[in-house]
Motif scaffolding. Structure first.
Motif, PDB file in Angstrom:
ATOM      1  N   PRO A   1       1.046  -1.201  -0.085  1.00  0.00           N
ATOM      2  CA  PRO A   1      -0.076   0.082   0.037  1.00  0.00           C
ATOM      3  C   PRO A   1       0.731   1.298  -0.081  1.00  0.00           C
ATOM      4  N   GLY A   2       0.339   2.307  -0.652  1.00  0.00           N
ATOM      5  CA  GLY A   2       1.315   3.489  -0.852  1.00  0.00           C
ATOM      6  C   GLY A   2       1.874   3.552  -2.229  1.00  0.00           C
ATOM      7  N   ALA A   3       1.799   2.333  -3.296  1.00  0.00           N
ATOM      8  CA  ALA A   3       2.414   2.411  -4.299  1.00  0.00           C
ATOM      9  C   ALA A   3       1.947   3.588  -5.362  1.00  0.00           C
ATOM     10  N   ASP A   4       2.721   4.051  -6.048  1.00  0.00           N
ATOM     11  CA  ASP A   4       2.288   5.013  -7.067  1.00  0.00           C
ATOM     12  C   ASP A   4       2.341   4.571  -8.415  1.00  0.00           C
ATOM     13  N   ALA A   5       1.946   5.256  -9.312  1.00  0.00           N
ATOM     14  CA  ALA A   5       1.681   5.073 -10.842  1.00  0.00           C
ATOM     15  C   ALA A   5       3.069   4.542 -11.224  1.00  0.00           C
ATOM     16  N   GLU A   6       4.353   5.315 -11.030  1.00  0.00           N
ATOM     17  CA  GLU A   6       5.408   4.708 -11.579  1.00  0.00           C
ATOM     18  C   GLU A   6       5.742   3.534 -11.239  1.00  0.00           C
ATOM     19  N   ALA A   7       5.712   3.088 -10.046  1.00  0.00           N
ATOM     20  CA  ALA A   7       6.078   1.558  -9.473  1.00  0.00           C
ATOM     21  C   ALA A   7       5.084   0.746 -10.218  1.00  0.00           C
ATOM     22  N   LEU A   8       3.720   0.939 -10.430  1.00  0.00           N
ATOM     23  CA  LEU A   8       2.619   0.121 -10.801  1.00  0.00           C
ATOM     24  C   LEU A   8       3.028  -0.075 -12.382  1.00  0.00           C
ATOM     25  N   SER A   9       3.422   0.909 -13.015  1.00  0.00           N
ATOM     26  CA  SER A   9       3.806   1.066 -14.422  1.00  0.00           C
ATOM     27  C   SER A   9       4.949  -0.043 -14.632  1.00  0.00           C
ATOM     28  N   LEU A  10       5.672  -0.512 -13.887  1.00  0.00           N
ATOM     29  CA  LEU A  10       6.973  -1.331 -14.057  1.00  0.00           C
ATOM     30  C   LEU A  10       6.347  -3.034 -14.209  1.00  0.00           C
ATOM     31  N   LEU A  11       4.926  -3.102 -13.814  1.00  0.00           N
ATOM     32  CA  LEU A  11       4.246  -4.429 -13.836  1.00  0.00           C
ATOM     33  C   LEU A  11       3.212  -4.435 -14.747  1.00  0.00           C
ATOM     34  N   ASN A  12       2.661  -3.223 -15.271  1.00  0.00           N
ATOM     35  CA  ASN A  12       1.775  -3.332 -16.363  1.00  0.00           C
ATOM     36  C   ASN A  12       2.245  -3.496 -17.653  1.00  0.00           C
ATOM     37  N   ILE A  13       2.113  -4.742 -18.238  1.00  0.00           N
ATOM     38  CA  ILE A  13       2.227  -5.153 -19.231  1.00  0.00           C
ATOM     39  C   ILE A  13       1.026  -4.738 -20.520  1.00  0.00           C
ATOM     40  N   SER A  14       1.363  -4.118 -21.675  1.00  0.00           N
ATOM     41  CA  SER A  14       0.702  -3.979 -22.597  1.00  0.00           C
ATOM     42  C   SER A  14       0.003  -5.151 -23.265  1.00  0.00           C
ATOM     43  N   GLN A  15      -1.152  -5.159 -23.783  1.00  0.00           N
ATOM     44  CA  GLN A  15      -1.805  -6.191 -24.323  1.00  0.00           C
ATOM     45  C   GLN A  15      -1.702  -5.908 -25.906  1.00  0.00           C
ATOM     46  N   LYS A  16      -1.799  -7.087 -26.580  1.00  0.00           N
ATOM     47  CA  LYS A  16      -1.763  -7.004 -28.148  1.00  0.00           C
ATOM     48  C   LYS A  16      -3.008  -6.448 -28.617  1.00  0.00           C
ATOM     49  N   THR A  17      -2.858  -5.647 -29.707  1.00  0.00           N
ATOM     50  CA  THR A  17      -3.976  -5.033 -30.226  1.00  0.00           C
ATOM     51  C   THR A  17      -3.702  -5.170 -31.946  1.00  0.00           C
ATOM     52  N   ALA A  18      -4.453  -4.515 -32.608  1.00  0.00           N
ATOM     53  CA  ALA A  18      -4.335  -4.660 -34.209  1.00  0.00           C
ATOM     54  C   ALA A  18      -2.927  -3.836 -34.524  1.00  0.00           C
ATOM     55  N   ILE A  19      -2.546  -2.962 -33.824  1.00  0.00           N
ATOM     56  CA  ILE A  19      -1.412  -2.237 -34.266  1.00  0.00           C
ATOM     57  C   ILE A  19      -0.211  -2.461 -33.463  1.00  0.00           C
ATOM     58  N   SER A  20      -0.367  -3.216 -32.249  1.00  0.00           N
ATOM     59  CA  SER A  20       0.665  -3.435 -31.453  1.00  0.00           C
ATOM     60  C   SER A  20       1.044  -4.941 -30.995  1.00  0.00           C
ATOM     61  N   GLU A  21       2.012  -5.451 -30.934  1.00  0.00           N
ATOM     62  CA  GLU A  21       2.285  -6.899 -30.632  1.00  0.00           C
ATOM     63  C   GLU A  21       2.100  -6.961 -29.252  1.00  0.00           C
ATOM     64  N   GLY A  22       2.136  -5.929 -28.545  1.00  0.00           N
ATOM     65  CA  GLY A  22       1.883  -6.100 -26.799  1.00  0.00           C
ATOM     66  C   GLY A  22       3.236  -6.644 -26.217  1.00  0.00           C
ATOM     67  N   GLY A  23       3.048  -7.055 -24.884  1.00  0.00           N
ATOM     68  CA  GLY A  23       4.286  -7.551 -24.233  1.00  0.00           C
ATOM     69  C   GLY A  23       5.175  -6.638 -23.604  1.00  0.00           C
ATOM     70  N   GLY A  24       5.272  -5.361 -23.823  1.00  0.00           N
ATOM     71  CA  GLY A  24       6.182  -4.386 -23.398  1.00  0.00           C
ATOM     72  C   GLY A  24       5.495  -3.703 -21.959  1.00  0.00           C
ATOM     73  N   LEU A  25       6.088  -2.667 -21.362  1.00  0.00           N
ATOM     74  CA  LEU A  25       5.556  -1.989 -20.422  1.00  0.00           C
ATOM     75  C   LEU A  25       4.783  -0.887 -20.759  1.00  0.00           C
TER      76      LEU A  25
ATOM     77  N   SER B   1       3.313   2.893 -20.520  1.00  0.00           N
ATOM     78  CA  SER B   1       3.943   4.095 -19.948  1.00  0.00           C
ATOM     79  C   SER B   1       3.200   4.612 -18.543  1.00  0.00           C
ATOM     80  N   VAL B   2       3.841   5.491 -17.877  1.00  0.00           N
ATOM     81  CA  VAL B   2       3.173   5.793 -16.567  1.00  0.00           C
ATOM     82  C   VAL B   2       1.877   6.490 -16.977  1.00  0.00           C
ATOM     83  N   ARG B   3       1.787   7.162 -17.942  1.00  0.00           N
ATOM     84  CA  ARG B   3       0.400   7.859 -18.391  1.00  0.00           C
ATOM     85  C   ARG B   3      -0.549   6.838 -18.460  1.00  0.00           C
TER      86      ARG B   3
END
Length: 322
Positions: A16-40, A42-44
């Motif tokens: 508890p107390g984690a911020d968006a920057e820390a959580l972005s390090l665990l937030n893996i992007s999903q595959k879409t029509a224009i992206s393979e996904g699998g990367g981190l 962004s913070v935004r």
């Protein structure tokens, strides 16, 4: 609610107390029509995810009026959502009761923990550690849950005129558990799962001893899954302000005693901001002839942001010359 979002909730429940920057390090992007996904993400992009989770009433949040940083904790509903995806969070915690003064410390612990678990592999070079699973991160709350019943039992011992010395009690439990391993009743890899209270260090109280009677780390990284004898676990401290020489002498003496017999821990690492803590610790290490730095059993690393840049001290007054 998705598995990806449930994992973020589980981490927030652990830290508890984690911020968006820390959580972005665990937030893996999903595959879409224009992206393979699998990367981190962004913070935004992670902030957008957190807004959705907040709108689902899974999160509580607190925005620091000075730094502008938003910290997150789980609501009761957030715990329920995470458990639907098999994250038990037996030792989870909310932000309720955390003081504003301590919140920055918890936020930095969460950042370091996220870096250990991130697929980026932040500590491959500096510590030789690959990314770990969330289940390998042993939190303060988990250690406290194992320690509190023992602490209460020792209090009862004192009332009955018996020993309430945790260091003595821990030594006896450690000897007994090592005998169990040697006689085949338990595997080395299960030693700390069977006795999680051993994560809390302690040495018998003696009049001339500087060893700490009780010391609980900020975080433990459990690396004992393939342990065959000596421990591989990493003791982690997040040190945001410098302690006194006397305090570090007690800490380093305790670490030396613990790491010289690696039944629970193999190494210790301190994460700091600025050079002050490391400079003093090296002086104390040399004066006490502990040899922790020379042996590699103690490492001091900077707390870094998402891009790997060391954080800088902010509590400095700058006056421009006229």
């Amino acid at each position: 609610m998705t598995e990806r979002n449930a994992r973020l909730l589980a981490f927030i429940g652990m830290f508890p107390g984690a911020d968006a920057e820390a959580l972005s390090l665990l937030n893996i992007s999903q595959k879409t029509a224009i992206s393979e996904g699998g990367g981190l993400m962004s913070v935004r992009g992670t902030e957008q995810t957190l807004r959705k989770l907040y709108n689902l009433e899974a999160l509580e949040k607190f925005r620091h009026a000075v730094t502008g940083t938003t910290s997150y904790g789980l609501s009761k509903l957030g715990f329920a959502y995470a458990r639907e995806f098999d994250y038990e969070l037996e030792h989870g915690a909310s932000m309720n009761g955390i003081s504003i003064e301590r919140l920055r410390h918890y936020r930095m612990i969460a950042l370091v923990a996220a870096q250990f678990a991130s697929p980026i592999g932040y500590f491959k070079e500096s510590l030789g550690i690959d990314p770990v699973g969330l289940d390998q991160l042993v939190t303060e709350h988990e250690m406290r849950a194992a320690f509190e019943p023992v602490k209460q039992g020792l209090r009862e011992n004192k009332k009955r005129g018996k020993s309430n010395d945790y260091g003595k009690w821990r030594h006896e439990i450690l000897v007994r558990s090592l005998n169990d391993v040697q006689e085949g009743r338990i595997e080395w890899s299960n030693l700390l799962e069977a006795h999680p209270v051993l994560y809390t260090i302690g040495y018998p109280r003696r009049e001339e001893s500087v060893l700490k009677p009780v010391h609980q780390p900020d975080l433990v990284v459990n690396l004992d899954r393939d342990r065959t004898k000596a421990a591989k676990n990493l003791l982690v401290e997040v040190e945001l302000s410098k302690k006194s020489w006397e305090n570090y002498d007690a800490i380093l003496a305790t670490l030396k005693a613990e790491l010289d017999k690696p039944y629970v821990y193999k190494r210790a690492v301190y994460f700091t901001i600025g050079p002050g803590v490391e400079t003093l610790m090296r002086k104390v290490d040399a004066a006490g002839d502990y040899g922790l730095f020379k042996s590699g059993k103690l490492v001091v690393l900077p707390i870094c942001n998402r891009d790997g840049e060391p954080l800088q001290p902010t509590n400095r007054i700058r006056v421009e010359a006229k």
